[in-house]
Write a protein that holds these residues in place. Structure first.
Motif, PDB file in Angstrom:
ATOM      1  N   ASN A  51      -6.841   9.957   0.571  1.00 51.14           N
ATOM      2  CA  ASN A  51      -5.434  10.092   0.929  1.00 51.14           C
ATOM      3  C   ASN A  51      -4.902   8.869   1.678  1.00 51.14           C
ATOM      4  OD1 ASN A  51      -2.920  11.473   1.248  1.00 51.14           O
ATOM      5  ND2 ASN A  51      -3.492  11.872   3.383  1.00 51.14           N
ATOM      6  N   VAL A  52      -3.806   8.319   1.177  1.00 52.05           N
ATOM      7  CA  VAL A  52      -3.084   7.236   1.836  1.00 52.05           C
ATOM      8  C   VAL A  52      -1.713   7.787   2.207  1.00 52.05           C
ATOM      9  CG1 VAL A  52      -2.173   4.900   1.637  1.00 52.05           C
ATOM     10  CG2 VAL A  52      -4.337   5.487   0.517  1.00 52.05           C
ATOM     11  N   GLY A  53      -1.597   8.289   3.432  1.00 49.96           N
ATOM     12  CA  GLY A  53      -0.343   8.884   3.862  1.00 49.96           C
ATOM     13  C   GLY A  53       0.702   7.828   4.184  1.00 49.96           C
ATOM     14  N   VAL A  54       1.870   8.005   3.624  1.00 46.19           N
ATOM     15  CA  VAL A  54       2.950   7.065   3.904  1.00 46.19           C
ATOM     16  C   VAL A  54       3.308   7.096   5.389  1.00 46.19           C
ATOM     17  CG1 VAL A  54       5.344   6.471   3.380  1.00 46.19           C
ATOM     18  CG2 VAL A  54       3.834   7.249   1.552  1.00 46.19           C
ATOM     19  N   SER A  55       3.166   8.271   6.015  1.00 47.48           N
ATOM     20  CA  SER A  55       3.451   8.371   7.449  1.00 47.48           C
ATOM     21  C   SER A  55       2.459   7.540   8.261  1.00 47.48           C
ATOM     22  CB  SER A  55       3.404   9.831   7.896  1.00 47.48           C
ATOM     23  OG  SER A  55       2.123  10.392   7.641  1.00 47.48           O
ATOM     24  N   SER A  56       1.199   7.501   7.824  1.00 46.98           N
ATOM     25  CA  SER A  56       0.199   6.673   8.514  1.00 46.98           C
ATOM     26  C   SER A  56       0.519   5.200   8.354  1.00 46.98           C
ATOM     27  CB  SER A  56      -1.200   6.968   7.968  1.00 46.98           C
ATOM     28  OG  SER A  56      -1.612   8.280   8.294  1.00 46.98           O
ATOM     29  N   VAL A  57       0.954   4.823   7.160  1.00 46.47           N
ATOM     30  CA  VAL A  57       1.356   3.428   6.944  1.00 46.47           C
ATOM     31  C   VAL A  57       2.504   3.067   7.882  1.00 46.47           C
ATOM     32  CG1 VAL A  57       2.356   1.809   5.289  1.00 46.47           C
ATOM     33  CG2 VAL A  57       0.582   3.399   4.550  1.00 46.47           C
ATOM     34  N   VAL A  60       0.838  -1.202   0.000  1.00 46.89           N
ATOM     35  CA  VAL A  60       0.000   0.000   0.000  1.00 46.89           C
ATOM     36  C   VAL A  60       0.874   1.253   0.000  1.00 46.89           C
ATOM     37  CG1 VAL A  60      -1.595   1.355   1.417  1.00 46.89           C
ATOM     38  CG2 VAL A  60      -2.035  -1.073   1.039  1.00 46.89           C
ATOM     39  N   GLY A  61       1.935   1.257   0.808  1.00 48.73           N
ATOM     40  CA  GLY A  61       2.834   2.412   0.830  1.00 48.73           C
ATOM     41  C   GLY A  61       3.526   2.638  -0.502  1.00 48.73           C
TER      42      GLY A  61
END
Length: 519
Positions: free
Chosen positions: A181-187, A168-169
């Protein structure tokens, strides 16, 4: 047919039987009281009563004390000394020491059969609660579960989710266009939370074979319900995992079991010890889910009994659904404690013989202030009750007994060996390997094509060098030199070559000389 569970004796002389009607056993309940006031004995008595009635029981064993249900009590046990006298005092003529059918379970597989479930079965809501994720991180986790469904990537264990989150990242830009939004920081934050969960023992819990609910609802051939005891002395060190596991179990029961309506006795009874851990710092969405499960699961024939120190530990909306109450002593040493005591007393139907606040404060060890649902589901008048003695051993069983019970269990060998079938981790690894192989093949092909081009260029350079060495032949000569020769041409060429030599010149001279002589 048994219609009730004898809990103890009430009234001024404890001679009035206090009973829990089985047909209201699925209306849930509360066992509360300060440490050391007798909650464990009440829990044990209720579990024995349900088991005798053919109702399977699930309970968590925080301190190891409840494991004694696998062993019959004994008058030689110093803890059991006053039991015979207590039984006589409350008119419990049927009192006996006995053992009960027990199945031991343990998330870590050390003190019982392993308990597992898959990440897909737990779902993103409970998993977010388990890891303490923020709203943004929970949103990314929901996207990951959605991708799992759409891409055919089963989420079974922690490494499956870790591999999927990595994917996903890496594809966050494309996924953001589809899902938000798919934040890399959240991943990254979810990955760190998964690492913490893994270190706490979560890797033992997630996987296969997953727990089959029917194994928690077994009844012996003699008609007694099995008492499923979850070893939680180590699990309680990870309170969030403990609470989430029990909530997951409730949710699975709710979603799996059919509607049964009003029943003569529950299909299953669930005791949730240290219930305050379920609600501490819980988001409203989770509390709402617990309330929904508690409200509706009784229609599935399941009774839920919360065990905690103070009724205030249970949210008011849920507390209002707990029809059977067993309140042990509350110590009101502070203003906050006094308010909690008053609130607890207000939830009972008053008894004109005594003040409920004083009774809750003053009951001794082994006593409780009880109120159980009566006919038509009306709460009974609050009563001071001397709880009957349990038939099984107080305190834990020894290690040898536990091993023997596990070996003789009806599920022995079913869950002990973990299964790691193809799932998201393996599928994504295979895709990555295929992509790497394709890239390697493309690189080899590109290198071969480059080598071929270099060889062709080298031949061209050699050809140009050969032309310079030949002294610069004309293009016509070059064409003639490159044109293939026929047999006649070859013969003529050979003759001409011979004639240009010394021998050829002699021959020519001889021929010409003969011609001139003939003249």
């Amino acid at each position: 047919m048994q219609t009730s569970i004898f809990v103890g004796g009430g009234g001024a002389d404890y001679s009035e039987p206090q009973e829990l009607l089985l047909k209201y056993g699925n209306r849930h309940g509360l066992v509360a009281g300060a440490t050391g006031t007798g909650k464990t004995v009440t829990l044990q008595v209720l579990a024995e009563g349900f088991s005798d009635a053919g109702v399977p029981v699930i309970l968590s064993d925080i301190k190891g004390d409840v494991s004694g249900m696998a062993v019959a009590g004994s008058p030689e046990n110093k803890l059991h000394g006053p039991f015979t006298e207590r039984a006589q005092k409350i008119g419990f003529d049927a009192f006996r020491y006995d053992t009960f059918p027990v199945i031991f379970w343990d998330l870590f597989g050390e003190q019982g059969h392993p308990v597992r479930t898959t990440l897909a079965e737990m779902g993103p809501l409970l998993l977010s609660r388990l890891m303490g994720l923020s709203d943004a991180q929970e949103g990314v986790l929901n996207i990951a579960f959605r991708v799992s469904d759409e891409e055919g990537l089963p989420l079974l264990d922690l490494k499956d989710l870790q591999a999927l989150l990595t994917w996903v990242g890496q594809n966050s830009a494309d996924l953001s266009l589809r899902y938000g939004n798919v934040g890399v920081s959240s991943v990254g934050a979810i990955q760190r939370a998964l690492l913490v969960l893994e270190n706490q023992g979560g890797a033992h819990f997630f996987g296969e074979p997953a727990l089959a609910l029917e194994d928690l609802m077994r009844v012996t051939p003699e008609g007694r319900g099995y008492v499923n005891i979850l070893a939680a002395d180590r699990l309680i060190n990870s309170p969030r995992l403990y609470a989430t596991f029990l909530l997951w179990l409730l949710s699975e029961l709710f979603e799996t079991l059919p509607e049964v309506g009003d029943v003569d006795k529950p299909k299953l009874v669930f005791f949730f010890d240290e219930a305050h851990l379920l609600f501490e710092d819980a988001p409203k969405a989770l509390v709402d889910k617990v309330e929904q499960v508690a409200r509706l699961i009784r229609s599935k024939g399941v009774g839920v009994y919360f065990i905690t120190q103070n009724p205030d530990d249970v949210p008011e909306d849920i507390l209002g659904q707990l029809g059977n109450r067993f309140q042990h002593a509350l110590r009101a040493f502070t203003a906050r404690d006094q308010k909690a005591l008053s609130r607890a007393a207000e939830t009972y139907r008053p008894n004109p013989r005594f003040d409920t606040v004083e009774a809750i404060r003053d009951v001794g060890v082994g006593e409780a202030v009880t109120s159980m649902l009566q006919n038509k589901g009306v709460p009974g008048v609050v009563e001071r009750t001397l709880v009957r003695p349990p038939a099984t051993q107080l305190g834990p069983c020894d290690a040898a007994t536990r091993r023997a019970v596990i070996a003789d269990s009806p599920v022995a060998g079913k869950y002990e060996t973990a299964i790691d079938r193809q799932s998201a981790h393996e599928i994504l690894a295979a895709r990555a390997a295929a992509a790497a192989k394709e890239a390697e093949d493309a690189e080899v092909k590109s290198a071969a094509e480059a080598a071929a081009e270099e060889a062709e260029a080298e031949r061209a350079r050699e050809f140009k060098a050969a032309r310079r060495y030949s002294g610069g032949a004309t293009s016509g000569q070059s064409r003639r030199a490159r044109e293939p020769e026929g047999f006649g041409d070859a013969l003529a060429s050979a003759v001409m070559k011979e004639l240009t030599g010394t021998t050829g010149r002699r021959i020519v001279r001889g021929i010409l000389g003969g011609l001139f002589k003939g003249r």
